[in-house]
Design a protein around this motif. Structure first.
Motif, PDB file in Angstrom:
ATOM      1  N   CYS A 146     -20.933 -15.235  -4.172  1.00 25.84           N
ATOM      2  CA  CYS A 146     -22.187 -15.288  -3.421  1.00 25.84           C
ATOM      3  C   CYS A 146     -22.196 -16.539  -2.538  1.00 25.84           C
ATOM      4  N   CYS A 149     -25.309 -18.921  -3.714  1.00 26.48           N
ATOM      5  CA  CYS A 149     -25.337 -19.727  -4.939  1.00 26.48           C
ATOM      6  C   CYS A 149     -23.958 -19.929  -5.575  1.00 26.48           C
ATOM      7  N   CYS A 164     -25.555 -10.312  -5.608  1.00 21.56           N
ATOM      8  CA  CYS A 164     -25.373 -11.431  -6.528  1.00 21.56           C
ATOM      9  C   CYS A 164     -26.257 -11.217  -7.771  1.00 21.56           C
ATOM     10  N   CYS A 167     -28.726 -14.579  -8.173  1.00 21.34           N
ATOM     11  CA  CYS A 167     -29.866 -14.878  -7.298  1.00 21.34           C
ATOM     12  C   CYS A 167     -30.360 -13.656  -6.530  1.00 21.34           C
TER      13      CYS A 167
HETATM   14 ZN    ZN Z   1     -26.231 -15.773  -5.572  1.00 29.53          ZN
END
Ligand code: ZN
Length: 312
Positions: A146, A149, A164, A167
């Motif tokens: 991702c 994050c 993801c 998040c």
């Molecule tokens: Zn993420």
């Protein structure tokens, strides 16, 4: 109905992408289990093909075999439905050091080959199908984590999305626009065009100028900036010709013909080591390989088509 537009190599994909089916997992599973469904096998970005009549054809495998080889959805991509018979076409992204054509796929025959070398021998529609698969797989291999994050992301929508789990941000395949332009100029009562060469190219090769678009630029502004940076030329007018998907790894080449103000231009010595002007007659001779010691990109490159469209 076919689109009336100039089609460069890698455009003209005949498949119905059937985007609405990508998120229908039950439908995707049923098509993957159907021995009548097909899959294009790719190994480290290279499609499996066979030789036919001096040319080449993509070697498709059955979708159930692709599913078995993939061991799940991560390496699978739904490309679309074949026209006329609605056969579902997938692609599988095989990775690793061992060539699968000498292993599990040996019974099929065929060999894996880089698309750039293979494309000129393929039917244009097959080249476009391979480009579609390659572009998405190149994105997959470069975007497993991702970008928001840093956690590992998971494939969704039959290969067309990554999500993801940490998040919940969704990531989609990239397309990076590149402007590629033929600079033309009025000179002594006739027209001429400017071609340049990069030091890393094979000796004698000249081509159109090109560069990545930057955020916050229009196509014509990017064209004008690149012409000025690389060759010191001022763009007066920019005309669109055609575009070309270029899956190395994820570019869209936007082909332009740009009229530039008077001036000889100069190579920037960073991107370009030389620039050279060609009359229409010389440009056509260059395309035909009739100028000793000089050559232009081959017909499958949009640069060739831009020069041809202007000079022809
Ligand atoms: Zn993420």
């Amino acid at each position: 109905m076919p689109l009336r537009a100039f089609q460069n190599t890698y455009a003209g994909n005949p498949l119905d992408r059937a985007g609405e089916r990508r998120s229908d997992q039950a439908w995707i599973d049923a098509r993957l289990a159907d021995p009548g469904s097909q899959a294009l096998a790719m190994w480290n970005g290279q499609p499996l093909s066979t030789t036919i009549d001096g040319g080449a054809a993509l070697q498709f495998v059955s979708a159930p075999l692709a599913l078995e080889l993939a061991g799940g959805g991560e390496q699978l991509l739904f490309l679309g439905l074949r026209p006329h018979d609605d056969v579902a076409v997938f692609a599988i992204d095989l990775e690793g050091a061992a060539d699968p054509s000498a292993g599990l796929l040996q019974a099929l025959g065929g060999a894996f080959e880089g698309l750039r070398a293979l494309a000129p021998r393929l039917d244009p529609q097959e080249a476009a199908i391979a480009a579609q698969a390659k572009a998405v797989f190149e994105w997959r291999r470069r975007h497993r984590f991702c970008s928001a994050c840093g956690q590992p992301s998971e494939v969704a929508d039959a290969g067309w999305k990554r999500v993801c789990p940490a998040c919940a941000v969704e990531h989609f395949p990239r397309t990076d626009p590149v402007v590629i332009m033929l600079a033309t100029q009025e000179h002594d009562g006739s027209e001429r065009c400017l071609l340049g060469r990069q030091a890393v190219w094979p000796p004698g090769m000249f081509s159109t100028l090109a560069g990545f678009m930057e955020p916050g630029e229009s196509i014509e502004e990017a064209c004008a900036r690149e012409l000025f940076e690389e060759a010191g030329l001022e763009a007066l007018a920019v005309r669109y010709h055609s575009s070309q998907p270029w899956p190395y790894p994820s570019n869209l080449m936007i082909g332009l013909i740009a009229e530039v103000a008077a001036g000889e231009g100069r190579p920037d010595q960073t991107e370009l080591e030389a620039v050279r002007w060609f009359s229409k007659r010389d440009a056509l001779a260059l395309l035909r390989g009739e100028i000793e010691g000089l050559f232009a990109p081959p017909p499958f490159a949009i640069a060739h088509q831009l020069i041809k469209a202007w000079a022809g």
